[in-house]
Design an enzyme around this catalytic site. Structure first.
Site, PDB file in Angstrom:
ATOM      1  N   ASP A  85       0.724  -1.065  -0.375  1.00 40.85           N
ATOM      2  CA  ASP A  85       0.014  -0.153   0.449  1.00 40.85           C
ATOM      3  C   ASP A  85       1.231   1.720  -0.388  1.00 40.85           C
ATOM      4  OD1 ASP A  85      -3.218   0.514   1.749  1.00 40.85           O
ATOM      5  OD2 ASP A  85      -2.027   1.706   0.091  1.00 40.85           O
TER       6      ASP A  85
HETATM    7  C1  GLC Z   1      -3.829   4.142   0.237  1.00 44.27           C
HETATM    8  C2  GLC Z   1      -5.018   3.292   0.240  1.00 44.27           C
HETATM    9  C3  GLC Z   1      -5.731   1.772  -0.328  1.00 44.27           C
HETATM   10  C4  GLC Z   1      -5.120   2.792  -2.240  1.00 44.27           C
HETATM   11  C5  GLC Z   1      -3.410   3.345  -2.251  1.00 44.27           C
HETATM   12  C6  GLC Z   1      -3.530   4.047  -3.989  1.00 44.27           C
HETATM   13  O1  GLC Z   1      -3.611   5.017   1.256  1.00 44.27           O
HETATM   14  O2  GLC Z   1      -5.147   2.469   1.521  1.00 44.27           O
HETATM   15  O3  GLC Z   1      -6.602   1.805  -0.807  1.00 44.27           O
HETATM   16  O4  GLC Z   1      -4.947   1.494  -3.271  1.00 44.27           O
HETATM   17  O5  GLC Z   1      -3.042   4.168  -1.365  1.00 44.27           O
HETATM   18  O6  GLC Z   1      -4.041   5.093  -3.553  1.00 44.27           O
END
Ligand code: GLC
Length: 702
Positions: free
Chosen positions: A262
């Site tokens: 993430d």
């Molecule tokens: C965010 C979220 C995730 C998302 C990623 C990209 O922190 O936790 O669900 O897909 O970043 O935006």
């Protein structure tokens, strides 16, 4: 493209570059869709930037082409970029938030939502979506419950599977298909105290019995990527948890695709205090077979040195890069780096009237009627309505994670009511003449809820009640002897005791681009509401987690007079609105359960049926739910578990016979070793309109 040959021609720096994902600003400044904003500078030099393997977030075919062209001009081996983005419940046509979608109990709507989202996103050159979110959650304090499909593994697994198939279909290289990155593996929906990013501490029994099912079904449906979650599990950040990311995900679940952290997740292992610095975080990430590092630089700044220090091997890097190259090949990028990015298609398809009509049809099955005293709904024509509350003229009804959806194009509740011929007075609650205004209307609609920005990532709350400034109008209107209909806009279950005075309550969630047109069609009876809750609504935040499939305990609260049983001195044990609950304008009466045999062995199936009669004059959908209870087993089992459901239209005064087939697979449970187990004995089969109002019968498994 022969990716083995390509890999062997790559320098180590080029290989490592494939393992980082960057926001688009590194290539184009002031992108209007930059997911983070320009302050986030990773400190990379141009050589490093022009080896990266993928981009996080773009918002148009023109942007995609601009970045891909610039990149390929400077890339030695011309390995195309993958473009990934959060297309969670729509691209520009926005569909109901996933929690609302799940309340339809119609997974085909999830497929259709994903299908249309993919078609729109693909016109802008997006290849991968970070969806579905497969996190089970029993905690509405956690703001991300809106992105999931509720508290039941069986139901949410049907929805995650359908979403993956809707995004990908059978070949992600074909026009209109995008790859699915299921997230956030694993257990992210169970943070202690419902506080986002907080520690997750659960037994392996819970993991295998409840929390892993959604990811398993997404992987079985062919999801091409898995995103690791921010939380720790067994004290180790999941992103670098070899047991989960390698033994469970890759070996036990057989996932062979690309894993991605993430946002900044690998770098955060330092904040978890499980790595001293980025170098050590990089070692742990490689050992956990994390292929792509999103928006941080542990890999790109350290792997060359780590290989020369023999802390990691080039073989481990080659395996990761091979998975990335294989994904690019599956996406068809080597033959067509611009995939189907096309401005003409964008104009034609993105937020098209067809797609908006689809969004409205889907939304029509997602709202949940929680109360309808004396059938005050549907509204009669020609009524004079007083409209009060923060959502009376609000257009922000897309819900979180709809970053490409334009809220300002949405219709307000006021506009939707007036275009349906109603005479509507918006009452500003600061208005001194409010009593005078109320005296002139037939009914009051209170449009209440939480702002769409109050749910989603990093939006945890401890107070789930609506603020007094909103609810006081319900009591005020009741004192004026007016009927009150409360419409709720929210991204999570709320504590609704202080709106009990409402004569009717419609849980409308955030239904996307067609929220208020759908709500008015329900209020006026054009749509007969059919949604049923997939997350319990607590009586008090102190009950959380409160969910339908809890264990009985050794001292169940069966006898109210016995003080030594499991209960609260100041609150009931049950939720205010239970899993599976939802009203209709129709009235459905259930007959008795019929089964074709009382005894069952591993080789048998059992036919179960029940008659359901619509005794009203209004046709409608009913969601018939089948639960089982394993009466005695080695491991304590839930009071009931959802095993089947059927959504069926029943015409007025018609009786339909609903049939289910059960096999031993429906009776198994998982033990802490993830083994499917069953013991002989009595099982109860329960069928009804929700998880509390159930008919039952027993069978004997031998
Ligand atoms: C965010 C979220 C995730 C998302 C990623 C990209 O922190 O936790 O669900 O897909 O970043 O935006």
């Amino acid at each position: 493209m022969n990716i083995n040959k390509l890999l062997s021609s790559m320098t180590l720096e080029e290989k490592i570059g494939q393992m980082i994902q960057l926001p688009p600003r590194n290539f184009i400044i002031d992108s209007d869709t930059d997911v983070i904003g320009n302050e986030y500078d990773l400190g990379l030099d141009l050589d490093q930037i022009y080896t990266t393997g993928s981009i996080l977030g773009i918002g148009s075919a023109t942007e995609m082409k601009e970045i891909q062209t610039k990149y390929l001009e400077s890339s030695r081996l011309k390995i195309p970029l993958i473009f990934m983005a959060d297309i969670v419940h729509g691209y520009e046509t926005i569909f109901p938030i996933p929690l609302a979608l799940s309340c339809s109990w119609n997974e085909k709507l999830a497929f259709d939502t994903a299908r249309i989202s993919a078609v729109e996103a693909a016109t802008s050159g997006i290849h991968v979506t970070f969806a579905p979110m497969a996190d089970l959650s029993r905690d509405p304090r956690w703001g991300r419950v809106l992105e999931g499909f509720g508290e039941d593994t069986y139901l949410l697994s049907r929805f995650t599977e359908s979403m993956v198939k809707g995004f990908q279909q059978n070949d992600v290289s074909l026009k209109g298909n995008i790859a699915s990155c299921v997230k956030h593996f694993v257990g992210y929906g169970a943070p202690i105290a419902g506080r986002d990013y907080n520690t997750v501490d659960m037994s392996k029994l819970s993991l295998y019995q409840d929390y892993i099912g959604g990811y398993k079904s997404a992987i079985e449906a062919g999801a091409k990527l898995v995103m690791s979650s921010f939380n720790t599990f067994d004290g180790i950040p999941v992103t670098v948890n070899e047991n989960l990311m390698v033994e469970v995900l890759r070996e036990k679940l057989g996932f062979e695709g690309v894993t991605i952290t993430d946002f900044d997740g690998l770098n955060q292992v330092i904040a978890h205090r499980v790595a001293e610095n980025q170098r050590e975080a990089a070692v742990l990430g490689v050992k956990a077979k994390i292929d792509i590092e999103m928006a941080s630089t542990c890999y790109i700044d350290n792997i060359v040195q780590l290989i020369s220090d023999q802390r990691i091997s080039i073989k481990e890097i080659d395996e990761a890069v091979m998975r990335i190259l294989r994904l690019k090949s599956q996406l068809g990028l080597f033959s067509n780096p611009f995939s189907f990015a096309n401005e003409e298609d964008e104009k034609l398809l993105v937020r098209s009237s067809n797609h908006l009509e689809n969004a409205k049809e889907i939304a029509s099955e997602c709202a949940v009627l929680l109360k309808n005293e004396k059938q005050i709904l549907p509204l009669k024509e020609g009524l004079k309505i007083a409209l009060i509350g923060p959502f009376a003229t609000e257009t922000k009804t897309n819900g979180a994670w709809s970053w490409r959806g334009n809220n300002y194009k949405n219709v307000t509740l006021f506009e939707a009511l007036t275009t349906n011929g109603y005479n509507v007075d918006i009452i500003d609650y600061l208005n001194e003449q409010i009593e005078d205004q109320l005296s002139k209307v037939d009914v009051v609609i209170c449009a209440l809820g939480e702002h769409q920005d109050d749910s989603g990532e990093a939006k945890s709350k401890v107070n789930l009640e609506l603020p007094d400034r909103q609810v006081k109008w319900i009591d005020f209107a009741k004192k004026s002897n007016k009927k009150v209909i409360t419409v709720l806009y929210n991204g999570r279950p709320l504590v609704l005791n202080n709106i009990d005075n409402s004569d009717a309550i419609l849980e409308a969630w955030f239904l996307g681009s067609k929220t208020n047109e759908t709500i008015v069609d329900i209020l006026t009876g054009k749509i007969n509401p059919s949604g049923k809750l997939t997350m319990s609504f607590p009586r008090h935040v102190g009950q959380i987690p409160v969910y339908y499939n809890q264990l009985t305990t050794g001292r169940p609260r069966l006898d109210q007079s016995n003080p030594y049983t499991s209960f609260y001195l100041d609150c009931g044990n049950t939720p205010k609105y239970s899993f599976g609950f939802g009203l209709s304008y129709s009235n459905f009466i259930y007959g008795n359960i019929l089964i074709n045999k009382k005894y069952m062995t591993k080789k048998d199936t059992i036919q179960v049926s029940i008659d359901v009669k619509n005794t009203s004059s209004i046709g409608g959908y009913e969601i018939v739910q089948l639960y089982i209870r394993d009466e005695v087993s080695i491991i304590a089992r839930p009071e009931k578990e959802l095993k089947r459901y059927k959504k069926i239209w029943i015409d007025p005064n018609i009786t339909e016979t609903i049939q289910f087939t059960l096999s031993v697979k429906d009776l198994y449970y998982k033990n802490p070793k993830d083994e499917s187990k069953i013991e002989s004995g009595v099982f109860t089969i329960l069928i009804g309109p929700n998880s509390t109002n159930l008919h039952s019968t027993k069978i004997n498994f031998q």
